[in-house]
Design a protein around this motif. Structure first.
Motif, PDB file in Angstrom:
ATOM      1  N   HIS A 140       5.847   5.508  -4.776  1.00 16.36           N
ATOM      2  CA  HIS A 140       6.029   5.725  -5.943  1.00 16.36           C
ATOM      3  C   HIS A 140       5.862   4.604  -7.159  1.00 16.36           C
ATOM      4  N   GLY A 141       5.593   3.552  -6.628  1.00 16.42           N
ATOM      5  CA  GLY A 141       5.401   2.226  -7.060  1.00 16.42           C
ATOM      6  C   GLY A 141       6.588   1.581  -7.717  1.00 16.42           C
ATOM      7  N   ASN A 142       7.898   2.132  -6.983  1.00 17.47           N
ATOM      8  CA  ASN A 142       9.097   1.635  -7.585  1.00 17.47           C
ATOM      9  C   ASN A 142       9.799   0.759  -6.521  1.00 17.47           C
ATOM     10  N   VAL A 143      10.744  -0.228  -6.766  1.00 19.82           N
ATOM     11  CA  VAL A 143      11.814  -0.439  -5.693  1.00 19.82           C
ATOM     12  C   VAL A 143      12.982   0.358  -5.552  1.00 19.82           C
ATOM     13  N   MET A 144      13.059   0.924  -4.448  1.00 16.00           N
ATOM     14  CA  MET A 144      14.128   1.633  -4.049  1.00 16.00           C
ATOM     15  C   MET A 144      15.391   1.157  -4.772  1.00 16.00           C
ATOM     16  N   GLN A 145      16.392   1.983  -5.424  1.00 14.54           N
ATOM     17  CA  GLN A 145      17.701   1.522  -5.485  1.00 14.54           C
ATOM     18  C   GLN A 145      18.270   2.178  -4.593  1.00 14.54           C
ATOM     19  N   VAL A 146      19.355   0.967  -4.063  1.00 13.25           N
ATOM     20  CA  VAL A 146      20.101   1.170  -2.928  1.00 13.25           C
ATOM     21  C   VAL A 146      21.464   0.949  -3.499  1.00 13.25           C
ATOM     22  N   ARG A 199      10.195  -4.878  -2.273  1.00 13.44           N
ATOM     23  CA  ARG A 199       9.077  -3.901  -1.738  1.00 13.44           C
ATOM     24  C   ARG A 199       9.251  -2.832  -2.347  1.00 13.44           C
ATOM     25  N   ARG A 200       7.910  -2.458  -2.758  1.00 16.93           N
ATOM     26  CA  ARG A 200       7.635  -1.157  -3.622  1.00 16.93           C
ATOM     27  C   ARG A 200       6.922   0.023  -2.831  1.00 16.93           C
TER      28      ARG A 200
END
Length: 349
Positions: free
Chosen positions: A94-100, A90-91
Protein backbone atom coordinates in the motif's frame (compact mmCIF):
# COMPACT_ATOMS: atom_id res chain seq x y z
CA UNK A 1 -5.26 -28.19 -0.99
CA UNK A 2 -3.65 -30.13 -3.80
CA UNK A 3 -5.72 -32.71 -5.66
CA UNK A 4 -4.52 -35.84 -7.43
CA UNK A 5 -6.28 -39.00 -8.52
CA UNK A 6 -3.08 -40.96 -9.08
CA UNK A 7 -3.28 -43.86 -6.62
CA UNK A 8 0.37 -44.24 -5.79
CA UNK A 9 2.05 -41.02 -6.92
CA UNK A 10 3.49 -38.35 -4.68
CA UNK A 11 1.18 -35.34 -4.29
CA UNK A 12 1.61 -32.21 -6.35
CA UNK A 13 4.61 -30.21 -5.11
CA UNK A 14 4.21 -29.27 -1.46
CA UNK A 15 6.74 -28.60 1.25
CA UNK A 16 5.16 -31.35 3.34
CA UNK A 17 6.03 -34.10 0.86
CA UNK A 18 8.84 -36.51 1.66
CA UNK A 19 10.79 -35.30 -1.34
CA UNK A 20 10.68 -31.73 -0.08
CA UNK A 21 11.87 -32.80 3.36
CA UNK A 22 14.92 -34.41 1.78
CA UNK A 23 15.92 -31.36 -0.25
CA UNK A 24 19.10 -29.52 0.81
CA UNK A 25 18.60 -26.15 2.45
CA UNK A 26 20.31 -24.23 -0.32
CA UNK A 27 18.62 -21.14 -1.74
CA UNK A 28 17.51 -20.90 -5.36
CA UNK A 29 15.42 -18.38 -7.27
CA UNK A 30 12.52 -18.77 -9.65
CA UNK A 31 11.14 -15.94 -11.75
CA UNK A 32 7.42 -15.27 -11.51
CA UNK A 33 6.09 -12.71 -13.95
CA UNK A 34 3.46 -10.37 -12.56
CA UNK A 35 0.55 -9.49 -14.82
CA UNK A 36 0.12 -6.11 -13.18
CA UNK A 37 -0.80 -3.39 -15.66
CA UNK A 38 1.43 -0.94 -13.83
CA UNK A 39 4.60 -2.95 -14.18
CA UNK A 40 6.06 -5.37 -16.67
CA UNK A 41 8.99 -6.42 -14.50
CA UNK A 42 9.46 -9.89 -13.05
CA UNK A 43 9.25 -10.60 -9.32
CA UNK A 44 11.21 -13.38 -7.63
CA UNK A 45 10.21 -16.33 -5.49
CA UNK A 46 13.14 -17.68 -3.49
CA UNK A 47 13.39 -21.18 -2.07
CA UNK A 48 14.44 -20.76 1.56
CA UNK A 49 14.73 -22.77 4.73
CA UNK A 50 12.10 -21.03 6.86
CA UNK A 51 8.97 -21.65 8.93
CA UNK A 52 5.26 -20.97 8.87
CA UNK A 53 5.43 -17.96 11.17
CA UNK A 54 7.99 -16.14 9.02
CA UNK A 55 6.21 -16.55 5.69
CA UNK A 56 2.79 -15.73 7.15
CA UNK A 57 4.07 -12.56 8.79
CA UNK A 58 5.61 -11.48 5.48
CA UNK A 59 2.26 -11.72 3.69
CA UNK A 60 0.37 -10.00 6.52
CA UNK A 61 2.85 -7.10 6.54
CA UNK A 62 2.55 -6.65 2.79
CA UNK A 63 -1.25 -6.45 2.79
CA UNK A 64 -2.36 -4.81 6.05
CA UNK A 65 -2.25 -1.22 7.32
CA UNK A 66 -2.02 -1.95 11.03
CA UNK A 67 -1.29 -4.86 13.37
CA UNK A 68 -2.21 -5.08 17.05
CA UNK A 69 -0.08 -7.63 18.83
CA UNK A 70 0.44 -9.32 22.17
CA UNK A 71 2.97 -12.12 22.69
CA UNK A 72 1.77 -15.69 23.13
CA UNK A 73 3.68 -18.84 22.18
CA UNK A 74 3.88 -20.01 19.42
CA UNK A 75 2.42 -16.98 17.58
CA UNK A 76 4.85 -14.44 19.06
CA UNK A 77 7.44 -14.52 16.21
CA UNK A 78 4.85 -13.16 13.75
CA UNK A 79 4.27 -10.09 15.87
CA UNK A 80 8.00 -9.67 16.45
CA UNK A 81 8.66 -9.84 12.71
CA UNK A 82 6.15 -7.18 11.67
CA UNK A 83 7.30 -4.95 14.53
CA UNK A 84 10.93 -5.22 13.37
CA UNK A 85 10.01 -4.46 9.75
CA UNK A 86 7.95 -1.45 10.79
CA UNK A 87 10.80 -0.16 12.97
CA UNK A 88 13.11 -0.48 9.97
CA UNK A 89 10.73 1.61 7.84
CA UNK A 90 9.84 -1.13 5.36
CA UNK A 91 6.96 -0.14 3.10
CA UNK A 92 4.21 -2.56 2.18
CA UNK A 93 2.20 -2.93 -1.03
CA UNK A 94 0.00 0.00 0.00
CA UNK A 95 3.09 2.22 0.08
CA UNK A 96 2.90 2.59 3.85
CA UNK A 97 4.91 1.53 6.86
CA UNK A 98 2.65 -0.74 8.89
CA UNK A 99 1.56 0.67 12.22
CA UNK A 100 2.28 -1.95 14.88
CA UNK A 101 0.92 -1.51 18.39
CA UNK A 102 1.56 -3.88 21.27
CA UNK A 103 -1.38 -3.88 23.67
CA UNK A 104 -1.52 -4.95 27.31
CA UNK A 105 -3.46 -8.12 26.61
CA UNK A 106 -5.45 -10.03 24.01
CA UNK A 107 -8.69 -8.35 25.04
CA UNK A 108 -7.13 -5.01 24.20
CA UNK A 109 -5.90 -6.40 20.90
CA UNK A 110 -9.41 -7.47 19.92
CA UNK A 111 -10.92 -4.13 20.91
CA UNK A 112 -8.28 -2.17 19.01
CA UNK A 113 -8.69 -4.46 16.01
CA UNK A 114 -12.44 -3.84 15.99
CA UNK A 115 -11.94 -0.09 16.29
CA UNK A 116 -9.40 0.05 13.45
CA UNK A 117 -11.73 -1.91 11.17
CA UNK A 118 -14.62 0.42 12.00
CA UNK A 119 -12.39 3.31 10.97
CA UNK A 120 -11.73 1.72 7.58
CA UNK A 121 -8.23 0.34 8.16
CA UNK A 122 -6.94 -3.02 6.93
CA UNK A 123 -6.03 -4.66 10.21
CA UNK A 124 -4.54 -7.97 11.33
CA UNK A 125 -3.28 -9.77 14.42
CA UNK A 126 -1.57 -12.99 15.50
CA UNK A 127 -2.56 -15.19 18.44
CA UNK A 128 -3.53 -18.65 19.71
CA UNK A 129 -4.87 -20.67 22.65
CA UNK A 130 -6.39 -18.66 25.54
CA UNK A 131 -5.32 -15.51 23.72
CA UNK A 132 -7.75 -16.33 20.93
CA UNK A 133 -10.58 -17.12 23.34
CA UNK A 134 -10.16 -13.73 25.01
CA UNK A 135 -11.05 -12.15 21.66
CA UNK A 136 -14.40 -13.90 21.28
CA UNK A 137 -16.67 -10.95 22.26
CA UNK A 138 -15.11 -8.68 19.64
CA UNK A 139 -14.97 -11.48 17.07
CA UNK A 140 -18.77 -11.62 17.20
CA UNK A 141 -18.94 -7.85 16.65
CA UNK A 142 -16.44 -7.89 13.79
CA UNK A 143 -18.29 -10.68 11.99
CA UNK A 144 -21.67 -9.10 12.71
CA UNK A 145 -20.46 -5.86 11.16
CA UNK A 146 -19.27 -7.66 8.00
CA UNK A 147 -15.78 -6.22 8.49
CA UNK A 148 -12.97 -7.71 6.37
CA UNK A 149 -10.06 -8.76 8.56
CA UNK A 150 -7.52 -11.57 8.86
CA UNK A 151 -6.38 -13.16 12.10
CA UNK A 152 -3.43 -15.57 11.86
CA UNK A 153 -3.51 -18.31 14.50
CA UNK A 154 -0.92 -20.92 15.44
CA UNK A 155 -3.37 -23.57 16.65
CA UNK A 156 -2.53 -24.73 20.19
CA UNK A 157 -4.13 -26.60 23.04
CA UNK A 158 -5.95 -24.67 25.74
CA UNK A 159 -4.31 -24.49 29.15
CA UNK A 160 -6.14 -26.57 31.75
CA UNK A 161 -4.34 -27.90 34.82
CA UNK A 162 -1.15 -26.79 33.06
CA UNK A 163 0.04 -25.05 29.91
CA UNK A 164 0.84 -27.20 26.88
CA UNK A 165 2.31 -26.35 23.49
CA UNK A 166 0.61 -29.35 21.84
CA UNK A 167 -0.77 -28.38 18.44
CA UNK A 168 -4.32 -29.63 18.70
CA UNK A 169 -7.20 -27.46 17.49
CA UNK A 170 -9.00 -26.72 20.75
CA UNK A 171 -8.57 -22.98 20.34
CA UNK A 172 -9.77 -22.59 16.74
CA UNK A 173 -12.63 -25.04 17.25
CA UNK A 174 -13.64 -22.93 20.24
CA UNK A 175 -14.39 -19.91 18.02
CA UNK A 176 -16.25 -21.63 15.17
CA UNK A 177 -19.50 -20.07 16.35
CA UNK A 178 -18.28 -16.47 15.97
CA UNK A 179 -18.92 -16.19 12.22
CA UNK A 180 -15.34 -16.03 10.98
CA UNK A 181 -14.38 -17.90 7.81
CA UNK A 182 -11.67 -20.44 8.69
CA UNK A 183 -8.84 -21.73 6.49
CA UNK A 184 -6.35 -24.39 7.66
CA UNK A 185 -2.84 -24.64 6.24
CA UNK A 186 -1.14 -28.05 6.21
CA UNK A 187 2.47 -26.85 6.17
CA UNK A 188 4.66 -23.77 5.88
CA UNK A 189 4.21 -23.51 2.12
CA UNK A 190 0.45 -23.53 2.45
CA UNK A 191 0.68 -21.12 5.39
CA UNK A 192 2.11 -18.55 3.00
CA UNK A 193 -0.28 -19.31 0.15
CA UNK A 194 -3.42 -19.43 2.30
CA UNK A 195 -2.39 -16.27 4.15
CA UNK A 196 -2.44 -14.56 0.76
CA UNK A 197 -5.78 -16.17 -0.09
CA UNK A 198 -7.23 -15.08 3.25
CA UNK A 199 -6.31 -11.41 2.89
CA UNK A 200 -7.64 -11.17 -0.67
CA UNK A 201 -10.79 -13.25 -0.13
CA UNK A 202 -11.69 -11.41 3.07
CA UNK A 203 -11.88 -8.16 1.14
CA UNK A 204 -13.93 -9.65 -1.71
CA UNK A 205 -16.30 -11.52 0.62
CA UNK A 206 -16.55 -8.68 3.17
CA UNK A 207 -16.09 -11.22 5.96
CA UNK A 208 -13.40 -11.74 8.63
CA UNK A 209 -11.05 -14.70 8.10
CA UNK A 210 -9.22 -16.84 10.63
CA UNK A 211 -6.19 -18.44 8.96
CA UNK A 212 -4.60 -21.10 11.14
CA UNK A 213 -1.84 -23.67 11.05
CA UNK A 214 -0.46 -26.06 13.65
CA UNK A 215 1.58 -24.46 16.39
CA UNK A 216 5.22 -25.56 16.73
CA UNK A 217 4.99 -28.25 14.01
CA UNK A 218 4.18 -25.71 11.28
CA UNK A 219 4.87 -22.41 13.01
CA UNK A 220 8.45 -23.23 14.06
CA UNK A 221 9.64 -26.26 12.09
CA UNK A 222 12.09 -25.29 9.36
CA UNK A 223 11.00 -26.36 5.89
CA UNK A 224 12.04 -25.70 2.31
CA UNK A 225 9.55 -23.05 1.14
CA UNK A 226 9.19 -21.09 -2.10
CA UNK A 227 8.89 -17.65 -0.53
CA UNK A 228 7.04 -15.05 -2.59
CA UNK A 229 8.23 -11.47 -2.64
CA UNK A 230 5.31 -9.03 -2.26
CA UNK A 231 5.83 -7.63 -5.76
CA UNK A 232 4.93 -11.05 -7.14
CA UNK A 233 1.32 -10.61 -6.01
CA UNK A 234 0.91 -6.85 -6.34
CA UNK A 235 -1.29 -7.45 -9.39
CA UNK A 236 -3.70 -9.49 -7.24
CA UNK A 237 -4.09 -6.53 -4.88
CA UNK A 238 -4.66 -4.25 -7.87
CA UNK A 239 -7.33 -6.55 -9.33
CA UNK A 240 -10.43 -4.37 -9.97
CA UNK A 241 -12.59 -6.46 -7.63
CA UNK A 242 -10.07 -6.29 -4.79
CA UNK A 243 -9.32 -2.59 -5.36
CA UNK A 244 -13.04 -1.80 -5.30
CA UNK A 245 -13.47 -3.81 -2.09
CA UNK A 246 -10.64 -1.87 -0.41
CA UNK A 247 -12.13 1.45 -1.52
CA UNK A 248 -15.57 0.42 -0.26
CA UNK A 249 -14.15 -0.69 3.10
CA UNK A 250 -12.36 2.62 3.56
CA UNK A 251 -15.48 4.55 2.48
CA UNK A 252 -17.50 2.76 5.18
CA UNK A 253 -15.07 3.87 7.88
CA UNK A 254 -16.48 5.95 10.71
CA UNK A 255 -15.53 9.56 10.09
CA UNK A 256 -16.84 12.81 11.63
CA UNK A 257 -17.06 14.25 8.12
CA UNK A 258 -19.36 11.42 7.04
CA UNK A 259 -21.39 10.52 10.14
CA UNK A 260 -23.74 7.57 10.29
CA UNK A 261 -25.18 5.28 12.92
CA UNK A 262 -23.72 1.83 13.52
CA UNK A 263 -24.50 -0.71 16.20
CA UNK A 264 -27.12 0.39 18.69
CA UNK A 265 -29.91 -1.73 20.14
CA UNK A 266 -32.61 -3.58 18.21
CA UNK A 267 -35.78 -5.43 19.04
CA UNK A 268 -35.90 -9.14 18.35
CA UNK A 269 -37.94 -8.68 15.17
CA UNK A 270 -35.39 -6.30 13.59
CA UNK A 271 -32.36 -8.15 14.96
CA UNK A 272 -33.52 -11.41 13.38
CA UNK A 273 -33.87 -9.73 10.00
CA UNK A 274 -30.40 -8.22 10.26
CA UNK A 275 -28.91 -11.62 11.01
CA UNK A 276 -30.72 -13.14 8.04
CA UNK A 277 -29.49 -10.30 5.83
CA UNK A 278 -25.91 -11.45 6.44
CA UNK A 279 -26.52 -14.97 5.13
CA UNK A 280 -25.91 -14.14 1.42
CA UNK A 281 -22.37 -13.07 2.28
CA UNK A 282 -21.66 -16.44 3.88
CA UNK A 283 -23.32 -18.38 1.07
CA UNK A 284 -21.07 -16.63 -1.44
CA UNK A 285 -17.90 -17.15 0.61
CA UNK A 286 -16.91 -20.68 -0.56
CA UNK A 287 -17.04 -19.66 -4.21
CA UNK A 288 -15.04 -16.51 -3.52
CA UNK A 289 -12.41 -18.44 -1.60
CA UNK A 290 -12.02 -21.07 -4.32
CA UNK A 291 -11.77 -18.40 -7.02
CA UNK A 292 -9.08 -16.64 -4.99
CA UNK A 293 -7.28 -19.95 -4.48
CA UNK A 294 -7.30 -20.37 -8.26
CA UNK A 295 -5.80 -16.89 -8.70
CA UNK A 296 -3.00 -17.66 -6.25
CA UNK A 297 -2.45 -21.09 -7.81
CA UNK A 298 -2.09 -19.47 -11.23
CA UNK A 299 0.70 -17.36 -9.74
CA UNK A 300 2.55 -20.08 -7.85
CA UNK A 301 1.77 -23.24 -9.82
CA UNK A 302 0.62 -24.92 -6.58
CA UNK A 303 -3.05 -26.00 -6.78
CA UNK A 304 -5.26 -25.10 -3.83
CA UNK A 305 -8.66 -26.59 -3.05
CA UNK A 306 -11.23 -26.22 -0.30
CA UNK A 307 -11.33 -30.03 -0.21
CA UNK A 308 -8.56 -32.01 -1.86
CA UNK A 309 -8.51 -35.75 -2.40
CA UNK A 310 -5.32 -37.84 -2.40
CA UNK A 311 -5.20 -41.59 -2.91
CA UNK A 312 -6.77 -44.45 -4.80
CA UNK A 313 -9.46 -43.39 -7.31
CA UNK A 314 -11.68 -46.24 -6.06
CA UNK A 315 -10.91 -46.03 -2.35
CA UNK A 316 -12.79 -48.29 0.03
CA UNK A 317 -11.62 -46.40 3.13
CA UNK A 318 -10.72 -42.74 3.53
CA UNK A 319 -9.46 -40.43 6.25
CA UNK A 320 -10.61 -36.81 6.49
CA UNK A 321 -8.00 -34.54 8.04
CA UNK A 322 -6.58 -31.03 8.14
CA UNK A 323 -3.36 -29.54 9.36
CA UNK A 324 0.14 -31.00 9.60
CA UNK A 325 -1.13 -34.58 9.97
CA UNK A 326 -1.88 -34.67 6.25
CA UNK A 327 1.78 -35.06 5.25
CA UNK A 328 2.08 -38.23 7.35
CA UNK A 329 -1.23 -39.51 6.04
CA UNK A 330 -0.07 -39.08 2.46
CA UNK A 331 2.88 -41.37 3.12
CA UNK A 332 0.57 -43.88 4.82
CA UNK A 333 -1.81 -43.80 1.85
CA UNK A 334 1.08 -44.49 -0.55
CA UNK A 335 2.33 -47.36 1.61
CA UNK A 336 -1.04 -49.05 2.00
CA UNK A 337 -2.00 -48.63 -1.64
CA UNK A 338 1.33 -50.13 -2.69
CA UNK A 339 0.32 -53.22 -0.70
CA UNK A 340 -2.87 -53.57 -2.72
CA UNK A 341 -5.28 -51.76 -0.42
CA UNK A 342 -7.62 -49.03 -1.66
CA UNK A 343 -7.37 -46.05 0.67
CA UNK A 344 -7.38 -42.30 0.36
CA UNK A 345 -7.40 -39.04 2.25
CA UNK A 346 -9.42 -35.84 2.03
CA UNK A 347 -7.53 -32.65 2.90
CA UNK A 348 -9.74 -29.96 4.40
CA UNK A 349 -8.70 -26.35 3.99
Amino acid sequence: MSVTAAPYANPLPRSSSLAAQQQPTTTTSTNITSSSSSSSSSATATVQATDGNAVTAKVAYALADVAFIYPITPATPMGEAVEAWAAAGRRNLHGNVMQVVQMEGEGGVAGALHGALQAGALATTFTCSQGLLLMIPNMYKIAGGLLPCVMHVTARTLAADAVSMFCDHQDVMGVRQTGWVMLAAADAQEAQDLALVSHLASLKARLPFLHFFDGILTSHEMRSVSVLEPEAYRHLLQDPEVAAAIAAHRARGLNPANPHQRGGAQGADVFMQMREAANPYYLAAPGIVQATMDDVAALTGRPLRLFGYYGHPQAERIVIAMGSATSVLQEAVDHLNAQGQRVGMVNVS
